[in-house]
Design a protein around this motif. Structure first.
Motif, PDB file in Angstrom:
ATOM      1  N   THR A  18      44.437  15.058  59.052  1.00 27.78           N
ATOM      2  CA  THR A  18      45.541  16.017  59.030  1.00 27.78           C
ATOM      3  C   THR A  18      45.013  17.436  59.216  1.00 27.78           C
ATOM      4  O   THR A  18      44.003  17.820  58.646  1.00 27.78           O
ATOM      5  CB  THR A  18      46.308  15.928  57.703  1.00 27.78           C
ATOM      6  OG1 THR A  18      46.829  14.603  57.551  1.00 27.78           O
ATOM      7  CG2 THR A  18      47.468  16.920  57.682  1.00 27.78           C
ATOM      8  N   PRO A  53      51.483  20.170  67.241  1.00 32.34           N
ATOM      9  CA  PRO A  53      51.089  18.846  67.722  1.00 32.34           C
ATOM     10  C   PRO A  53      51.165  17.828  66.586  1.00 32.34           C
ATOM     11  O   PRO A  53      51.631  18.131  65.487  1.00 32.34           O
ATOM     12  CB  PRO A  53      49.640  19.069  68.168  1.00 32.34           C
ATOM     13  CG  PRO A  53      49.153  20.161  67.265  1.00 32.34           C
ATOM     14  CD  PRO A  53      50.335  21.048  67.019  1.00 32.34           C
ATOM     15  N   GLU A  54      50.688  16.638  66.841  1.00 29.89           N
ATOM     16  CA  GLU A  54      50.697  15.592  65.820  1.00 29.89           C
ATOM     17  C   GLU A  54      49.695  15.891  64.716  1.00 29.89           C
ATOM     18  O   GLU A  54      48.788  16.704  64.876  1.00 29.89           O
ATOM     19  CB  GLU A  54      50.364  14.238  66.456  1.00 29.89           C
ATOM     20  CG  GLU A  54      48.959  14.182  67.050  1.00 29.89           C
ATOM     21  CD  GLU A  54      48.662  12.856  67.729  1.00 29.89           C
ATOM     22  OE1 GLU A  54      47.493  12.632  68.084  1.00 29.89           O
ATOM     23  OE2 GLU A  54      49.601  12.064  67.897  1.00 29.89           O
ATOM     24  N   SER A  55      49.889  15.248  63.591  1.00 30.23           N
ATOM     25  CA  SER A  55      48.956  15.310  62.455  1.00 30.23           C
ATOM     26  C   SER A  55      48.750  16.724  61.920  1.00 30.23           C
ATOM     27  O   SER A  55      47.634  17.124  61.596  1.00 30.23           O
ATOM     28  CB  SER A  55      47.601  14.695  62.844  1.00 30.23           C
ATOM     29  OG  SER A  55      47.749  13.348  63.232  1.00 30.23           O
ATOM     30  N   GLU A  60      39.760  18.665  66.562  1.00 31.88           N
ATOM     31  CA  GLU A  60      41.131  18.649  66.052  1.00 31.88           C
ATOM     32  C   GLU A  60      41.671  20.049  65.768  1.00 31.88           C
ATOM     33  O   GLU A  60      42.822  20.196  65.338  1.00 31.88           O
ATOM     34  CB  GLU A  60      41.203  17.830  64.755  1.00 31.88           C
ATOM     35  CG  GLU A  60      40.683  16.412  64.873  1.00 31.88           C
ATOM     36  CD  GLU A  60      41.470  15.586  65.873  1.00 31.88           C
ATOM     37  OE1 GLU A  60      42.705  15.762  65.939  1.00 31.88           O
ATOM     38  OE2 GLU A  60      40.871  14.780  66.598  1.00 31.88           O
TER      39      GLU A  60
END
Length: 341
Positions: free
Chosen positions: A52, A205-207, A195
């Protein structure tokens, strides 16, 4: 540190704090503890995980400092350059003697658009300049460009967010690149921080975790109306806790700057209080032998970040949270566990 041996104590602290976020502990290049707690998105009960991404507020000022150091290393600027010679922006009330060194060390005296000694409600900032219009360094200019100096240049340390916005403007002007793109190419990619990035809050974005603030009645609200739409030179990058462990390893191993420039970045320069100093790369704790640990911290509404790197132990501890509090207490608990292993 043995994770199983100490897990009960760390879990107890997490429950006591209702800590929400991720922790990462790295020593000699190996992960020795990595875990996550709480919800990344409360309404959907989506839990935080080790991948995350969290906003780290001012914890990302070190990326701006490294960008400046890289431009110095390339001979494009010097730390003694006056800002009037590094920008094509007019600051009519700024002292012409302000240098890049002054900006990096919070000794410039420029007016801080968010003076943490005078203000405690970040949301007030966006009453005259809506946060959804603040997406790059130049968008901050109306908040300080025509303000008068708040102190004489070269005076004692006073934490200053405006100084780092100006540094970001210098990075853009000298490099010819957008600030976020420059950091992505020259720091995130080179360090292997796959990330991490500067993301717009309306295009996440995701996460990615959402930041939450507790209301007086005990319920929670998100920080979407409390922060600029996109982070920049003074803070607001999104990272994973693991990526920040990777960052410290890359920095100390010379993958971001030369050995000489890394020393310059991490040299203590301004005495903040007692054994705490500030250098181009942030805070540090010193004793008679030298630097004990480098200290990174970040706080915004719904954002709490703490990280330390012990150079003599090659030990890094990272704590990211999507609540306004808890990271410092979790960090101290982890430090205590390692010290008393």
């Amino acid at each position: 540190m043995d994770k199983q041996m100490n897990w009960n104590r760390l879990a107890k602290k997490q429950k006591e704090l209702q800590f929400s976020g991720s922790i990462h502990v790295r020593k000699y290049g190996k992960t020795i503890l990595s875990d996550s707690f709480g919800y990344a998105i409360h309404s959907e009960k989506i839990v935080n995980q080790t991948h995350t991404r969290f906003s780290i507020a001012s914890g990302s000022k070190i990326f701006t400092s490294i960008a400046i150091c890289k431009l110095v290393e390339e001979g494009k600027i010097t730390f003694d350059n006056q800002i009037i010679n590094c920008l094509d922006i007019d600051f009519p009330y700024f002292d012409e003697k302000i240098t890049i060194h002054h900006l990096l060390t919070h000794t410039s005296g420029v007016p801080d658009y968010f003076d943490e000694d005078e203000m405690d409600d970040f949301e007030v900032l966006w009453e005259s300049l809506p946060m959804y219009r603040v997406r790059c360094a130049k968008d901050f200019l109306p908040m300080f460009q025509y303000e008068k100096m708040q102190a004489e240049v070269g005076t004692s340390f006073k934490y200053n967010n405006t100084a780092y916005i100006i540094l970001g403007l210098i990075v853009e002007h000298i490099s010819g690149m957008d600030f976020a793109d420059y950091i992505e190419e020259n720091i995130f990619q080179k360090a292997g921080m796959t990330e991490s990035g500067y993301f717009s809050m309306d295009e996440l974005p995701e996460s990615v975790s959402i930041g939450y603030m507790e209301k007086p009645d005990g319920t929670w609200k998100s920080n979407i109306f409390s922060l600029p739409a996109k982070g920049g030179p003074d803070g607001g990058a999104y990272v994973t806790a693991t990526d920040m462990g990777i960052f410290w390893e890359a920095l100390m191993n010379g993958r971001l700057l030369s050995e000489k420039m890394t020393r310059i970045l991490l040299t203590p320069r301004e005495n903040v209080v007692e054994d705490i100093f500030y250098g181009y790369g942030g805070y540090m704790e010193l004793n008679e032998q030298g630097v004990v640990k480098y200290i990174q911290m970040g706080y915004d509404p719904g954002v709490n970040y703490r990280s330390v790197h012990y150079p003599n132990l090659d030990l890094t501890i990272v704590v990211c949270s999507n609540k306004s509090e808890g990271a410092y207490e979790m960090l101290k608990e982890i430090e205590s566990l390692i010290e008393n292993k």
